[in-house]
Design an enzyme around this catalytic site. Structure first.
Site, PDB file in Angstrom:
ATOM      1  CD  GLU A  48       2.779   2.639  -3.478  1.00 27.68           C
ATOM      2  OE1 GLU A  48       3.264   1.633  -2.504  1.00 27.68           O
ATOM      3  OE2 GLU A  48       2.099   1.160  -4.102  1.00 27.68           O
ATOM      4  CG  PHE A 110      14.464  -5.492   1.771  1.00 30.13           C
ATOM      5  CD1 PHE A 110      13.582  -6.071   0.862  1.00 30.13           C
ATOM      6  CD2 PHE A 110      13.301  -4.642   2.483  1.00 30.13           C
ATOM      7  CE1 PHE A 110      12.062  -6.955   1.246  1.00 30.13           C
ATOM      8  CE2 PHE A 110      11.696  -5.011   2.365  1.00 30.13           C
ATOM      9  CZ  PHE A 110      11.283  -5.895   1.311  1.00 30.13           C
ATOM     10  CD  GLN A 111      10.359  -2.793   0.096  1.00 28.46           C
ATOM     11  OE1 GLN A 111      10.598  -1.682   0.791  1.00 28.46           O
ATOM     12  NE2 GLN A 111       9.289  -3.133   0.400  1.00 28.46           N
ATOM     13  CE  LYS A 160      13.901   4.032   7.655  1.00 34.40           C
ATOM     14  NZ  LYS A 160      13.410   2.037   8.227  1.00 34.40           N
ATOM     15  CG  MET A 477     -10.962   2.692 -28.609  1.00 34.72           C
ATOM     16  SD  MET A 477     -11.710   3.563 -29.525  1.00 34.72           S
ATOM     17  CE  MET A 477     -12.009   4.593 -28.121  1.00 34.72           C
TER      18      MET A 477
END
Length: 572
Positions: A48, A110-111, A160, A477
């Site tokens: 993602e 969940f999630q 959802k 760096m």
């Protein structure tokens, strides 16, 4: 129609042609709608974060709003870094995430994650949609807020069950946002004051930043520079808004900018800031920055004007309009007699001649600057547009110094957040936006390993890019700072040249892979990568001890420049 179909119809009506994302449980109804049919091309990322950076690269290359799609929980949290990056670099994004069913919100399902709460400090606005009737208005508002005023990211988190619900879809013609009123005009009195200040200044300098490109004001900036013969410095984020070859463009100021650009900015008597923020990487020690200068500050965001450096003449409004009107005002004032700035321009040219970018040539070890110069020269022979992206670190600064950009939206990098791993997915997004352009990612070995899994995306989605890994075997760096400021205690910065084998990794992902061990192999390998017709990775194994100069130490005055070591040098 279903809410999931409504999301896609909204994207289509907003002119979206490409979206980037990864499916998951809470966003699955929308992906099912994609399977049912849409004109929006979906590019399947491998992470993602990569999807978000692809959307950023798309936005920066095209000037349109980028779209990233993810599921709830870890999908949404993986988008946080690109959202923060877009927030700090003013990149317009609409991020759409799935959320658990409305009945489960607040139960630690969940999630489930509070995506709007997590991202609140780094978005222009966010919405949690739990009512299907609100969805069209929210989508309309999301695109409007992302692209108007100071551009930036927004988040739409859709439950959802809303995606699964059916309703009569009507897309609104206008937004209903009573509190959202970005400026749409410029105060004429302030413009006249700015023109008068320019007319009497002996040592003026334009300080142009990324806001010029966001505002599509590059033509107007060029007209102002030409008509008033105003010299300019251009920040990392603004690179390309004024042609690098223009005789009045003195390049990038800042920590790794040129000595002549920093002196031009700091010895001026008038600083005309246009779409720039007086960032600490440019100003250095603020109390010592341009101490003798009056400041005119043009910006679309009133909160930026005077935030860091007081502006004697603040000008808030759309930059495209402001610069066009300013050029007209300056011409009117100049009709009474233009000031003689020949001494100032001679001084700037003298500094540019005396303090060019330079580095020591090596008989044995390939220098990273040599690789970037070879890449620049090869790209200059191509007929199509070339878009450059970078990761973050030494290679980014060398690219800023040595790459020549003549057109806007041709140099795409992570500025304020400094996001390692940005370059490769941003290149893929840029290629999706402008498929006829050659897209080259100049990356470091540390950055490349953070998002290299999206080589699979470039390969399978037929979005060919060329990634050139400036491989010094270190987090370069950080190593430079450890050497210069931490008594050479190299703690956890050694990556090695050989692991992974980048050429073999590229081949494993369906791309062409090349390894360059010395300067003799460089040109042929780069040419083969460009000619391969597919995504390619060129592993350029460079001098691990080469440092990026010039350099202004953090907290030092911007005129206190550490130059490259002496000896035989190559001048860019």
């Amino acid at each position: 129609m279903l809410g999931s179909d409504a999301i896609l119809r909204a994207l289509e009506l907003e002119g979206v042609d490409v979206a980037f994302g990864i499916p998951g449980g809470a966003i699955l109804p929308t992906y099912d709608a994609i399977a049912r049919g849409t004109s929006v091309r979906h590019v399947l990322a491998r992470h993602e974060q990569g999807a978000g950076h692809m959307a950023e690269g798309y936005a920066r290359a095209s000037g349109k709003v980028g779209v990233a799609i993810a599921t709830s929980g870890p999908g949404a949290t993986n988008l946080v870094t690109p959202i923060a990056d877009a927030w700090m670099d003013s990149t317009p994004l609409v991020c759409i995430t799935g959320q658990v069913r409305s009945s489960l919100i607040g139960t630690d399902a969940f999630q489930e994650i509070d995506a709007t709460g997590i991202t609140m400090p780094i978005v222009k606005h966010s919405w949690l949609v739990q009512d299907i009737e609100e969805l069209p208005g929210v989508m309309k508002a999301a695109f409007h807020v992302a692209r108007t005023g100071r551009q930036g990211p927004v988040l739409v988190d859709v439950a959802k069950d809303v995606q699964e619900a059916a309703f009569d879809f009507v897309y609104p013609d206008a937004v209903d946002l009573p509190g959202w009123k970005p400026p749409h005009k410029v105060h004429p009195k302030q413009l006249r004051e700015a023109a008068r200040a320019i007319a009497v200044a002996q040592r003026p300098i334009i300080y142009a930043g990324g806001g010029v490109q966001n505002a599509d004001a590059c033509v107007e900036l060029l007209e102002l520079v030409n008509s008033a013969q105003l010299p300019a410095v251009v920040t990392l984020m603004g690179k390309g808004c004024l042609p690098d070859s223009h005789r009045l463009n003195y390049g990038a100021p800042g920590m790794h900018g040129s000595k002549y650009a920093n002196w031009a900015l700091n010895k001026a008597d008038l600083v005309i800031a246009v779409g720039s923020r007086f960032d600490d990487r440019v100003t250095g020690k603020l109390s010592a920055f341009a101490p003798g200068a009056k400041v005119i500050h043009f910006d679309i965001d009133a909160a930026e004007v005077g935030k860091i450096r007081a502006a004697e003449i603040p000008v808030v409004g759309p930059l495209k309009l402001a610069l066009a009107q300013l050029a007209a005002e300056v011409r009117a004032v100049a009709a009474d007699g233009a000031p003689d700035r020949s001494a100032w321009l001679r001084q700037l040219e003298d500094w540019r001649e005396r303090f060019p970018f330079r580095y020591e040539r090596s008989d044995g070890t390939l220098k990273p600057q040599t690789a970037i110069e070879a890449l620049r020269d090869l790209a200059a022979t191509r007929e199509e547009d070339v878009i450059w992206t970078t990761g973050v670190g030494q290679h980014q600064m060398w690219a800023m110094q040595y790459i020549q950009c003549e057109k806007p939206r041709s140099f795409i990098t992570s500025g304020e957040l400094g996001t390692m791993g940005y370059g490769l997915p941003a290149a893929i997004g840029a290629k999706a936006a402008r498929p006829d352009a050659t897209v080259v990612c100049i990356d470091g070995d540390g950055c490349f390993q953070m998002t290299c899994q999206d080589l699979a995306t470039a390969s399978l989605e037929r979005l060919p890019i060329v990634a050139v890994v400036i491989n010094n075997g270190w987090l370069g760096m950080v190593r430079q700072w450890q050497e210069m400021f931490y008594d050479e205690r190299y703690a956890q910065t050694h990556l090695t040249h050989a692991v992974p084998n980048y050429a073999q990794l590229a081949e494993a992902y369906g791309c062409a892979g090349f390894t360059v061990e010395n300067e003799d192999e460089l040109e042929s390998a780069l040419a083969a990568a460009f000619a391969s017709g597919r995504s390619a990775v060129v592993d350029v194994r460079c001098d691990p001890e080469e440092k990026c100069f010039p350099m202004i130490p953090a907290g030092a005055a911007a005129v206190d420049t550490i130059e490259a070591p002496g000896g035989e040098v190559v001048v860019a």
